[in-house]
Design a protein around this motif. Structure first.
Motif, PDB file in Angstrom:
ATOM      1  N   GLY A  15       2.281   6.182  -7.109  1.00  0.00           N
ATOM      2  CA  GLY A  15       1.091   6.814  -7.675  1.00  0.00           C
ATOM      3  C   GLY A  15       0.289   5.897  -8.570  1.00  0.00           C
ATOM      4  O   GLY A  15      -0.420   6.353  -9.468  1.00  0.00           O
TER       5      GLY A  15
ATOM      6  N   THR B 117      -2.163   2.077  -8.580  1.00  0.00           N
ATOM      7  CA  THR B 117      -2.802   1.001  -7.821  1.00  0.00           C
ATOM      8  C   THR B 117      -2.628  -0.353  -8.492  1.00  0.00           C
ATOM      9  O   THR B 117      -2.977  -1.377  -7.911  1.00  0.00           O
TER      10      THR B 117
ATOM     11  N   ALA C 129       0.830  -1.207   0.000  1.00  0.00           N
ATOM     12  CA  ALA C 129       0.000   0.000   0.000  1.00  0.00           C
ATOM     13  C   ALA C 129       0.862   1.254   0.000  1.00  0.00           C
ATOM     14  O   ALA C 129       0.579   2.228  -0.717  1.00  0.00           O
ATOM     15  N   LEU C 130       1.935   1.248   0.777  1.00  0.00           N
ATOM     16  CA  LEU C 130       2.847   2.398   0.824  1.00  0.00           C
ATOM     17  C   LEU C 130       3.595   2.559  -0.496  1.00  0.00           C
ATOM     18  O   LEU C 130       3.792   3.686  -0.979  1.00  0.00           O
TER      19      LEU C 130
ATOM     20  N   THR D  10      -5.613   0.355   2.519  1.00  0.00           N
ATOM     21  CA  THR D  10      -4.793   1.381   3.141  1.00  0.00           C
ATOM     22  C   THR D  10      -4.082   0.750   4.330  1.00  0.00           C
ATOM     23  O   THR D  10      -4.544  -0.268   4.874  1.00  0.00           O
TER      24      THR D  10
ATOM     25  N   SER E  85       2.496   1.622  -3.419  1.00  0.00           N
ATOM     26  CA  SER E  85       1.506   2.116  -4.369  1.00  0.00           C
ATOM     27  C   SER E  85       1.351   3.630  -4.245  1.00  0.00           C
ATOM     28  O   SER E  85       1.292   4.355  -5.245  1.00  0.00           O
ATOM     29  N   GLN E  86       1.299   4.131  -3.012  1.00  0.00           N
ATOM     30  CA  GLN E  86       1.219   5.573  -2.792  1.00  0.00           C
ATOM     31  C   GLN E  86       2.458   6.280  -3.329  1.00  0.00           C
ATOM     32  O   GLN E  86       2.366   7.347  -3.944  1.00  0.00           O
ATOM     33  N   GLU E  87       3.616   5.680  -3.113  1.00  0.00           N
ATOM     34  CA  GLU E  87       4.874   6.285  -3.558  1.00  0.00           C
ATOM     35  C   GLU E  87       4.937   6.366  -5.084  1.00  0.00           C
ATOM     36  O   GLU E  87       5.387   7.369  -5.649  1.00  0.00           O
TER      37      GLU E  87
END
Length: 259
Positions: A184, A186, A177-178, A245, A180-182
């Motif tokens: 940008g 999914t 999840a982290l 998340t 994926s955030q980094e």
């Protein structure tokens, strides 16, 4: 120049301090046995671990405080995953230093070179002191392979190796999840996660590419509300669903492991 590499006043993230945070919540620093510099250093660790915002626990921190189990493997690995993205010294160590055995003094030299410094200075020493104390005074170093400390002729030696136990799937999913955030995105391909990639979970957790693929498959089977594998003719994709998340994954883990 790498900014913020020395931000913990030379102190590590100690298990007993983490326990105090989990049992006292936002009041952990009231009547605390920690000195002023220790409070400053530990507060910065909490911020970089995603557990503290301004003057109170973050949403993730509140979940941990409500559970209150300081010896939970998933809690520590959640902290490690967040630090690997938010703490400059942990990010360098987790993703740039391969498995192996290193003298502590060698890590100081390696960090100085990473910062493009001709010779190490107090910044490098303080940062490595904080890092190695974290590894020594928490389960991360020995149990989870991030760097077990030993001594030989009064010199500290750090061994980064395969963890003693399998990485819990919830911790693995939190790291995804982290990541994926980094990035940008999914949707991730297996190639995005392999050990030759800079932010690979293989590097963070000291696991093989095959173990990573198996963890993805198991996660999609056991937790379809969070992750699924899209089979394509050309390549398979790992899709992280909106519910995946760190807060939701950790809550799911703790709800399913309560005694």
């Amino acid at each position: 120049m790498i900014k913020g590499i020395d931000r913990y006043k030379g102190f590590g993230l100690r298990q007993e301090w983490f326990h105090r945070f989990l049992t006292h919540g936002e009041d952990w620093n009231i009547n605390s046995p920690l000195g002023n510099r220790q409070i400053e250093g530990f507060t910065r660790w909490l911020v970089d671990a995603g557990l503290w915002e301004k003057d109170r626990p973050s949403e993730l921190g509140k979940i941990m405080v409500q559970d209150g189990r300081y010896d939970s493997s998933v809690l520590w690995l959640t902290v490690w995953a967040h630090l690997s993205f938010r703490s400059p010294v942990v990010k360098w160590y987790a993703y740039c230093i391969p498995g192996g055995t290193y003298w502590k003094s060698d890590l100081v030299d390696m960090l100085a070179r990473y910062r493009n410094m001709a010779v190490p200075n107090r910044t490098d020493v303080n940062a490595i002191n904080a890092l190695t104390e974290t590894l020594y005074r928490s389960p991360l170093g020995k149990t989870w392979g991030a760097g077990a400390l030993s001594r030989e002729s009064n010199r500290a030696r750090i061994t980064k190796t395969t963890p003693q136990e399998a990485i819990p799937l919830h911790a693995f999913m939190i790291d995804l999840a982290l990541l994926s955030q980094e990035l940008g995105r999914t949707q991730l391909s297996p190639g995005d996660l392999q050990s030759n990639k800079q932010l690979s979970p293989c590097r963070l957790f000291q696991i093989t590419d095959n173990q990573l693929v198996e963890a993805c498959i198991q996660s999609s089977r056991l937790f379809p509300e969070f992750i699924r594998i899209i089979e394509d003719k050309e390549r398979n994709l790992i899709e992280l669903l909106p519910s995946m998340t760190p807060e939701n994954v950790l809550t799911n883990c703790l709800n399913n492991t309560r005694i």
